[in-house]
Write a protein that holds these residues in place. Structure first.
Motif, short mmCIF file in Angstrom:
data_model
loop_
_atom_site.label_atom_id
_atom_site.label_comp_id
_atom_site.label_asym_id
_atom_site.label_seq_id
_atom_site.Cartn_x
_atom_site.Cartn_y
_atom_site.Cartn_z
N CYS A 187 -13.94 -25.43 1.31
CA CYS A 187 -13.65 -26.33 0.18
C CYS A 187 -14.63 -27.50 0.15
CB CYS A 187 -12.22 -26.84 0.26
SG CYS A 187 -10.97 -25.57 -0.05
N PHE A 188 -14.93 -28.06 1.31
CA PHE A 188 -15.88 -29.16 1.36
C PHE A 188 -17.29 -28.69 0.97
CE2 PHE A 188 -12.56 -31.46 3.42
CZ PHE A 188 -12.86 -32.80 3.23
N ASP A 189 -17.64 -27.50 1.37
CA ASP A 189 -18.96 -26.98 1.02
C ASP A 189 -19.05 -26.71 -0.48
OD1 ASP A 189 -21.54 -25.98 2.31
OD2 ASP A 189 -21.00 -24.30 1.00
N PHE A 190 -17.97 -26.20 -1.06
CA PHE A 190 -17.97 -25.94 -2.50
C PHE A 190 -18.04 -27.26 -3.27
CE2 PHE A 190 -15.62 -24.71 -6.50
CZ PHE A 190 -16.66 -23.96 -7.03
N LEU A 191 -17.33 -28.29 -2.80
CA LEU A 191 -17.41 -29.60 -3.45
C LEU A 191 -18.81 -30.19 -3.29
CD1 LEU A 191 -16.15 -31.87 -5.00
CD2 LEU A 191 -15.10 -32.71 -2.88
N ASP A 192 -19.44 -29.92 -2.14
CA ASP A 192 -20.82 -30.34 -1.94
C ASP A 192 -21.73 -29.71 -3.00
OD1 ASP A 192 -23.14 -31.38 -0.66
OD2 ASP A 192 -23.40 -29.51 0.43
N PHE A 193 -21.49 -28.45 -3.31
CA PHE A 193 -22.30 -27.77 -4.31
C PHE A 193 -22.02 -28.31 -5.71
CE2 PHE A 193 -23.02 -24.33 -7.40
CZ PHE A 193 -24.37 -24.13 -7.19
N THR A 245 -28.23 -26.37 5.75
CA THR A 245 -28.01 -26.33 7.18
C THR A 245 -28.34 -24.98 7.78
OG1 THR A 245 -25.71 -25.63 6.88
CG2 THR A 245 -26.14 -28.00 6.96
N GLY A 246 -28.57 -23.98 6.96
CA GLY A 246 -28.88 -22.66 7.47
C GLY A 246 -27.69 -21.94 8.07
N LYS A 247 -26.47 -22.40 7.74
CA LYS A 247 -25.27 -21.75 8.27
C LYS A 247 -25.09 -20.38 7.62
CE LYS A 247 -22.66 -25.10 6.97
NZ LYS A 247 -21.48 -25.92 6.69
N ALA A 248 -24.30 -19.57 8.30
CA ALA A 248 -23.96 -18.27 7.72
C ALA A 248 -23.16 -18.49 6.45
CB ALA A 248 -23.14 -17.46 8.73
N PRO A 249 -23.29 -17.61 5.47
CA PRO A 249 -22.54 -17.77 4.21
C PRO A 249 -21.04 -17.82 4.47
CG PRO A 249 -24.23 -16.08 3.99
CD PRO A 249 -24.17 -16.43 5.44
N TYR A 250 -20.34 -18.58 3.63
CA TYR A 250 -18.89 -18.66 3.72
C TYR A 250 -18.26 -17.42 3.10
CZ TYR A 250 -19.05 -23.57 5.12
OH TYR A 250 -19.26 -24.73 5.80
N SER A 251 -16.99 -17.20 3.43
CA SER A 251 -16.21 -16.14 2.81
C SER A 251 -14.80 -16.66 2.62
CB SER A 251 -16.20 -14.89 3.68
OG SER A 251 -15.58 -15.14 4.93
N GLY A 252 -14.09 -16.07 1.69
CA GLY A 252 -12.71 -16.47 1.43
C GLY A 252 -12.48 -16.78 -0.03
N MET A 310 -13.00 -34.90 7.06
CA MET A 310 -14.06 -33.90 7.17
C MET A 310 -15.37 -34.56 6.76
SD MET A 310 -12.29 -31.18 7.99
CE MET A 310 -13.39 -29.83 7.63
N THR A 311 -16.43 -34.31 7.50
CA THR A 311 -17.73 -34.85 7.13
C THR A 311 -18.71 -33.71 6.97
OG1 THR A 311 -18.32 -35.12 9.46
CG2 THR A 311 -17.35 -37.02 8.35
N LEU A 312 -19.71 -33.94 6.10
CA LEU A 312 -20.72 -32.92 5.87
C LEU A 312 -21.64 -32.82 7.07
CD1 LEU A 312 -21.76 -33.72 2.23
CD2 LEU A 312 -20.29 -31.89 3.03
N LYS A 325 -6.62 -23.70 2.77
CA LYS A 325 -6.63 -22.67 3.83
C LYS A 325 -7.95 -22.67 4.60
CE LYS A 325 -5.49 -19.73 0.62
NZ LYS A 325 -5.02 -20.72 -0.38
N ASN A 326 -9.04 -22.95 3.92
CA ASN A 326 -10.34 -22.99 4.57
C ASN A 326 -11.02 -24.29 4.16
OD1 ASN A 326 -13.01 -22.68 5.44
ND2 ASN A 326 -13.01 -20.48 5.06
N LYS A 327 -10.74 -25.35 4.92
CA LYS A 327 -11.20 -26.68 4.55
C LYS A 327 -12.72 -26.78 4.52
CE LYS A 327 -7.02 -29.05 6.14
NZ LYS A 327 -6.22 -27.80 6.27
N ASP A 328 -13.39 -26.14 5.51
CA ASP A 328 -14.85 -26.18 5.52
C ASP A 328 -15.43 -25.58 4.24
OD1 ASP A 328 -14.95 -27.40 7.97
OD2 ASP A 328 -15.21 -25.55 9.11
#
Length: 463
Positions: free
Chosen positions: A351-357, A51-58, A33-35, A346-349
């Motif tokens: 998890c990567f975004d949370f690790l980014d934070f 990136t201006g993406k919609a907020p994550y959920s889960g 997975m890449t940022l 379950k939601n890899k994107d």
């Protein structure tokens, strides 16, 4: 929601990691997975904000220790300001053994948590080898870190964990207790050799602190903390290729170099309470906090545990000082507490975004500011506990050469054998017989895993 794991598991599935790895495949490049472009540690909300993406959920399920669990609740609270529909479910593992036991069970039942925080080393490299972890090599997270050796967090050239603590094996001192007794210890006169340390202990005894060194004989990690520090500083100081030489048959666990460790430990025995053999970690911390035994040998992160019990403690963290000559003193440090993402996330994107934070300036400030761990992320606004002043000055200005924390690069299983042997010696066993047993058990492990030995020696560069 926190799920506190019992130290005594009702059902423990005793299945080895090797046996569980059958049929598993290593992650391929296509699995990485890449940022998204534009993600940066300078943003206040990780990849989402940049990136201006919609907020994550889960919900993210993450296994970690008690201190990390408390910390992550503060991190997620900030993360939820831009991702309000994300929840964190922490599974608290009280000890390293607890975590590894649960990982064995989770692997067997194919129910890994989404993420975990654990020591880097041979066990975690085994998880990566068996395909249980997602590679983090191309995420850019490691570019945010201070300089340091990431080898223990890698397998086959890929990075599988981002360290969030700079671990230092050290001497932790209740300096408030020493001051009260009239013993002066400061950043200029701290002991820089073994004779100087023994002299400091004798000053404490003369001042009324009769048994100044705390340990927990019931806990193998506590009773061997001094042992590992001695190995890193004194044994590797005399032969930096000592463990490689053991694997080559040129050195041994029962040679004079290792037996010298027992001789030095014996010199410290008069300063350890007589009831230490029956003492547990809680008892050790209690006697340290009260000032009855104001010296502990541990990793510097122990300061966080002690300050949680008594926030007003006046603590100093000193570099180890087991060499006979001050000019041979080193500081023992290495990366620790690595954050990993598992293949079952379950939601890899997410998890990567949370690790980014977590690894952003904002996230690292919260994480290390709460854990009180020495930070690994370069961009942070952490106010370090004054207990770390001396250690951080030494690290920041390269005032002492570094002795890396190397025990996790020994063949899997030997560290536990060394701990058990040291505990036996502490209980009265003969040093030579203990060392002979460690060598015999090491021979058995080597014969059972020649592939590990070959890979270690093939990649080893003599110091």
């Amino acid at each position: 929601m926190k799920k506190i794991l019992s130290l005594i598991l009702t059902i423990v599935m005793v299945i080895s990691l090797t046996a569980c790895s059958g049929g598993k495949k290593e992650e391929t490049t296509s699995d990485k997975m890449t940022l998204e472009s534009g993600s940066s540690s300078e943003t206040s909300s990780g990849a989402t904000g940049s990136t201006g993406k919609a907020p994550y959920s889960g919900t993210i399920t993450i296994a970690c220790g008690p201190i990390e669990a408390e910390t992550l609740n503060k991190v997620i609270a900030e993360y939820q300001k831009t991702n309000p529909d994300v929840q964190l479910d922490t599974v608290v593992c009280q000890t390293v053994t607890d975590f590894e036991t649960m990982m064995t069970s989770w692997i067997a039942s194919e129910s890994l948590p989404d993420m975990y925080i654990a020591q880097g080393g041979a066990t975690e490299q085994g998880y990566a080898k068996s395909g249980y972890l997602l590679p983090l090599t191309d995420t850019g997270f490691q570019d945010r870190l201070v300089d340091g050796d990431l080898d223990l967090f890698k397998y086959n050239g890929n990075l599988y964990a981002i360290p969030m603590a700079l671990s230092v094996s050290a001497i932790i001192v209740n300096n408030g207790a020493l001051t009260k007794a009239g013993v002066d210890l400061n950043n200029d006169n701290y002991p820089k050799s073994w004779p100087e340390f023994l002299n400091l202990l004798n000053k404490c005894v003369a001042a009324g602190i009769k048994k100044p060194v705390a340990t927990a004989g019931k806990d193998t990690s506590s009773v061997t903390a001094w042992t590992f520090q001695y190995v890193y500083q004194s044994i590797y100081g005399k032969n930096p290729n000592w463990y490689a030489d053991i694997l080559r048959g040129k050195a041994a666990w029962n040679d004079d170099l290792y037996l010298s460790m027992f001789d030095k430990y014996e010199q410290m025995r008069p300063f350890i309470p007589d009831n230490a053999l029956g003492n547990d970690v809680d008892g050790m911390r209690k006697s340290f906090i009260t000032g009855e035994t104001p010296f502990i040998f541990q990793v510097a992160q122990e300061v966080g545990n002690l300050k949680e019990l008594d926030p007003d403690l006046d603590i100093m963290v000193l570099p180890s000082c087991f060499t006979d000559d001050p000019k041979d003193q080193t500081i023992i440090s290495g990366f620790d507490s690595g954050v990993s993402i598992t293949k079952d996330a379950k939601n890899k994107d997410l998890c990567f975004d949370f690790l980014d934070f977590i690894t952003s300036r904002q996230g690292a400030t919260i994480f290390n500011g709460t854990t009180r761990y020495l930070p690994t992320v370069k961009e942070n606004d952490v106010e370090l506990d004054p207990a770390y002043d001396l250690i951080y000055d030494i690290l920041d200005n390269n005032k002492l050469p570094n002795s890396p924390i190397l025990s996790r690069e020994w063949i899997p299983g030997i560290k536990e054998i060394v701990k058990g042997g040291q505990q036996d010696w502490f209980a009265g066993a003969d040093a030579k017989s203990v060392a002979d047993k460690i060598q015999d058990e090491h021979d058995r492990l080597v014969q059972a895993d020649p592939e590990w030995v070959k890979k270690f020696l093939d990649n080893y560069i003599d110091k």
